[in-house]
Design an enzyme around this catalytic site. Structure first.
Site, PDB file in Angstrom:
ATOM      1  N   GLY A 388       0.814  -1.199   0.000  1.00  0.00           N
ATOM      2  CA  GLY A 388       0.000   0.000   0.000  1.00  0.00           C
ATOM      3  C   GLY A 388       0.850   1.252   0.000  1.00  0.00           C
ATOM      4  O   GLY A 388       2.082   1.194   0.133  1.00  0.00           O
ATOM      5  N   PRO A 389       0.224   2.404  -0.135  1.00  0.00           N
ATOM      6  CA  PRO A 389       0.962   3.679  -0.168  1.00  0.00           C
ATOM      7  C   PRO A 389       1.658   3.956   1.161  1.00  0.00           C
ATOM      8  O   PRO A 389       1.330   3.348   2.194  1.00  0.00           O
ATOM      9  CB  PRO A 389      -0.142   4.718  -0.440  1.00  0.00           C
ATOM     10  N   THR A 392       0.235   4.421   5.554  1.00  0.00           N
ATOM     11  CA  THR A 392      -1.061   3.778   5.803  1.00  0.00           C
ATOM     12  C   THR A 392      -1.019   2.803   6.968  1.00  0.00           C
ATOM     13  O   THR A 392      -1.988   2.082   7.187  1.00  0.00           O
ATOM     14  CB  THR A 392      -1.541   3.059   4.536  1.00  0.00           C
ATOM     15  N   GLY A 393       0.077   2.743   7.692  1.00  0.00           N
ATOM     16  CA  GLY A 393       0.126   1.930   8.911  1.00  0.00           C
ATOM     17  C   GLY A 393       0.636   0.526   8.720  1.00  0.00           C
ATOM     18  O   GLY A 393       0.422  -0.331   9.579  1.00  0.00           O
ATOM     19  N   SER A 716      -3.612   2.921 -17.842  1.00  0.00           N
ATOM     20  CA  SER A 716      -5.018   3.078 -17.484  1.00  0.00           C
ATOM     21  C   SER A 716      -5.671   4.323 -18.074  1.00  0.00           C
ATOM     22  O   SER A 716      -6.875   4.509 -17.951  1.00  0.00           O
ATOM     23  CB  SER A 716      -5.160   3.103 -15.956  1.00  0.00           C
ATOM     24  N   LYS A 759      -8.808   5.537  -7.107  1.00  0.00           N
ATOM     25  CA  LYS A 759      -9.296   6.325  -8.228  1.00  0.00           C
ATOM     26  C   LYS A 759     -10.723   6.813  -7.982  1.00  0.00           C
ATOM     27  O   LYS A 759     -11.059   7.979  -8.274  1.00  0.00           O
ATOM     28  CB  LYS A 759      -9.225   5.499  -9.505  1.00  0.00           C
TER      29      LYS A 759
END
Length: 809
Positions: A388-389, A392-393, A716, A759
């Site tokens: 994940g980014p 974010t924990g 995309s 998105k």
């Protein structure tokens, strides 16, 4: 009456003092030594030094009575009796604490030093015997008897010459074996022909103990003094010979290139001479530790063999250090030592919820592991990869999992690691060899079943030293890590009980074989609502405690929190959000302290959306909202970035030209290919659109993606570019409230994409009403909360025809 008693007391003291002097005089008369008439002089007591006749020496004084005695002698031109204390620790000087024989000396110089210290230069003249003190205040003063030096008058000149030559011969032997006296002093002694002077100079120059030098001072008879000095030099010669003999034996046993080990061999030879055994204390200590080690018999036998080998090579320090370090490493590893897991599901759930908001997939997987471990105690530990980014924990949830399961926690950061030896270790034959990070983490944890966090696994690299990712294959493969082989340890280590958690920002840079061995759980970015919960329940209280504030002193309104989230941070995680709260807390702390120090009444700092810019400055980020009206050649696309989702406005213009395709906006290769595919698809529809056959030969097409300084790439945006090109060449307008994402094929098929949640979150922030997504991504909608999709119409599409029908007016 009182005066009569004082007079009587004083008379008694004088009578007692006369009796003591008479007794001392009778004692002196009974001795064989004859004395000159007694004289009174100051007394200076020194520590650790014996003053001899003829000696010129400096010494430091700090006692008041000693300094006073020296000053009185210097002022009145009187000699002093320099005498040695028996006890160096005694502060109060009594006559019993002093040797009775001292040296009558002349004070040559007095120098005052810092710290109430006085440096005195004195020259010894002749011997003096302390009889008794005549006074003790303000300095010591005593009666001193001068002994006659006997024996010299009974010796003939020939006897004295013989004694001088004998002393010089012994002295030559001593100087030949030990040159500590120096050439200058040796020459002075060899040129001295007076027996008395030679004896005094040898006693002064020869290194000997305080007691030995005091004994020579007390020896008045010249024959006895000659004998004492001759015996002292002879004994010293024998000691030097024995020492050199031991050194000779050592040199026979030690190689010429191993001079650093002479002291070790000296000790060995000395023990052999004394009949003692050379016990290997370290080896015995290792054996005791081995007996209590929790390990298999195979491991114990291997370590025992290394200890036996260490006993034989310990004499060679270089190899001995290597063997010792290797054994210490083996004994410190937790071969079969395990900690007991806490298998309480409710407690684990409460711990995870207390530390982190959201992350439901991660929490669910941990509780599943606990349930399986309760039912099957021999089950394998999972290998999980959290993707994940940033912010974010992912890393912090690993520590919470360790706390929830009562496991030891160790972290290994793999970012930038490019050497295979970092994972597998070095061969122990190399200088400075050490085990790899995996073994080092096990050693730090102290148990074989810790939670091991492999942080930033997507950022490992490789070079000529080896491929780090390939080395991790064995670590993270449940079928192989039961017998993990570290190059340094050389004994298989069981990693099957280790709970591995890896973190990564993306799976694109993780090699496929390595990714296949891990259970990937995506940790997506937080929604504004989730950030609001995190800020309110975690970040705000944390910063209050960190900055020494209370909720009464700093109050932040919900509207201010929402503005901080949307206007002052642009991220998928909450790191910058926490920094903004910290900034507000610091400013509030300063304001409260300034009011307190000024004697003013402390007022609570209240932060609202109105005064927030006063604390954090102007709003930094503004969401790119949907266009106000429909337009030609402008389409809103959706993109995934490392900090979450974003919207991209793609602009297309057609102009008379030579059929050139102009691409601007820092586009990557994949995105450029998507633009060419989109144009090729639109050209295939030329007749349906009503374009002339030579339209694309006589017109140039310019595709631009704003924010040109920001690099952009990925497939995309394919349908977005195709729609924009179609709109530009056909002149049809695109709806202002529509956004889309999807990869396009040459035949106009819409293919799936990733990062749908991020998105859609970006589309919601931009006020988009209609979102077009690939049909194959429809299954991902079930995992996206209604909070994100509420107010938006999401239309799955399979081909460009559907995209154009929904997007164009």
């Amino acid at each position: 009456m009182a005066d009569e008693k004082d007079i009587e007391k004083e008379n008694n003291e004088q009578e007692q003092e006369k009796d003591e002097v008479l007794a001392e005089t009778e004692e002196l008369n009974r001795e064989a030594v004859q004395y000159e008439p007694m004289q009174v002089m100051p007394v200076v007591a020194i520590k650790g030094l014996v003053m001899l006749p003829g000696m010129l020496v400096h010494f430091d004084l700090h006692q008041e009575e000693a300094v006073s005695a020296i000053n009185a002698a210097m002022k009145e031109g009187r000699p002093v009796l320099v005498i040695t204390q028996k006890d160096n620790n005694a502060n109060q000087i009594r006559i019993d604490d002093l040797y009775r024989m001292g040296t009558i000396s002349l004070v040559k110089q007095i120098i005052k030093m810092p710290g109430n210290l006085v440096r005195v230069l004195t020259q010894g003249v002749k011997r003096g015997r302390l009889v008794n003190f005549t006074r003790t205040v303000p300095y010591l003063e005593a009666r001193v008897a001068e002994p006659y030096e006997t024996g010299s008058d009974t010796l003939s000149n020939l006897e004295q010459k013989a004694m001088v030559r004998g002393l010089k011969d012994i002295l030559e032997e001593y100087v030949r074996l030990d040159d500590r006296l120096g050439k200058e002093i040796t020459a002075q002694l060899m040129n001295c022909d007076s027996l008395d002077m030679l004896l005094n100079q040898i006693a002064i120059s020869l290194p000997m103990s305080t007691i030995a030098r005091q004994k020579i001072l007390e020896t008045v008879d010249i024959n006895e003094r000659f004998e004492a000095i001759a015996v002292t030099i002879t004994n010293e010669i024998e000691v030097i010979k024995i020492k050199k003999d031991l050194q000779g034996k050592v040199k026979d046993k030690v190689d010429k290139n191993q001079k650093d080990y002479i002291m070790r061999e000296q000790m060995k030879v000395i023990r052999e001479e004394l009949g003692e055994k050379n016990v290997q204390d370290d080896a015995d200590e290792f054996m005791k530790t081995l007996e209590s080690l929790e390990a298999s018999q195979f491991v114990k036998d291997k370590i025992k063999k290394e200890i036996e080998r260490y006993k034989n090579v310990a004499a060679s320090q270089a190899e001995g250090v290597v063997a010792r370090t290797y054994i210490e490493t083996l004994l410190s590893l937790p071969w079969d030592r395990m900690s007991k897991d806490d298998l309480d599901l409710a407690k684990a759930q409460a711990t995870l919820d207390h530390d982190h908001y959201g992350l439901e997939k991660v929490k669910e997987r941990i509780l599943e592991f606990l349930a399986v471990r309760v039912l099957n105690t021999k089950g394998q530990a999972p290998i999980i990869c959290l993707v994940g980014p940033p912010g974010t924990g992912k890393t912090s949830i690993a520590r919470s999992i360790a706390d929830a399961l009562n496991k030891k926690y160790v972290r290994i950061c793999l970012g930038g690691v490019h050497d295979e030896a970092e994972i597998r270790g070095h061969r122990k034959t190399y200088i400075g060899a050490m085990p790899g990070r995996i073994i080092g983490a096990l050693k730090e944890a102290g148990t074989k079943n810790p939670l091991m966090l492999l942080d930033e696994i997507d950022k490992v690299s490789s070079d000529y030293k080896g491929d780090t990712s390939s080395a991790l294959l064995e670590v993270l493969d449940p079928e192989q890590n039961k017998h993990f082989n570290d190059h340094y340890v050389e004994i298989p280590v069981d990693l099957s009980e280790v709970f591995f958690i890896c973190t990564a920002n993306t799976t694109r840079t993780i090699p496929r074989p390595l990714l296949d061995r891990m259970e990937v759980i995506e940790v997506s970015g937080y929604t504004d609502n989730e950030k609001m919960h995190i800020a309110k329940d975690f970040l705000y209280p944390k910063q209050l405690e960190k900055n020494g504030l209370t909720k009464k002193q700093l109050k932040i309104s919900p509207a201010a929190m929402r503005l901080i989230i949307s206007g002052y941070t642009r991220e998928a995680g909450v790191r910058n959000l926490e920094r903004r709260f910290g900034e507000i807390a610091r400013k509030a702390a300063r304001k409260i302290l300034e009011a307190r120090q000024a004697g003013q009444e402390e007022e609570a700092v209240k932060v609202t959306d109105k005064n927030l810019p006063d604390l954090l400055g102007k709003v930094k980020y503004h969401d790119l909202k949907a266009n106000a009206k429909a337009d030609v050649g402008i389409v809103r696309g959706l993109a995934w970035t490392s900090v979450g989702g974003d919207t991209l406005q793609i602009e297309v213009n057609t102009m008379p030209g030579k059929g050139e395709l102009i691409l601007t906006g820092s586009l990557g290769d994949v995105m450029k290919e998507s633009a060419r595919i989109g144009i090729s698809y639109v050209r295939s529809l030329s007749r349906k659109i009503g374009l002339k056959d030579d339209f694309f030969e006589k017109h140039s097409i310019h595709i631009h993606v704003p924010e040109g300084a920001t690099p952009k790439d990925g497939p995309s945006a394919g349908i977005t570019m195709a729609t924009a090109v179609y709109s530009a060449v056909s002149g049809k307008k695109v709806r202002a409230d529509v956004a889309m994402t999807g990869e396009i094929s040459l035949r106009g098929k819409v293919m799936p994409i990733g990062g749908l949640k991020e998105k859609l979150l970006a589309a919601k922030k931009a006020g988009i009403k209609l979102v077009l997504i690939p049909k194959e991504n429809e299954v991902d909608l079930s995992e996206i909360s209604e909070e994100i999709t509420e107010g938006m119409e999401i239309v799955p599409v399979t081909e460009m025809k559907q995209v154009l029908e929904n997007a164009l007016l």
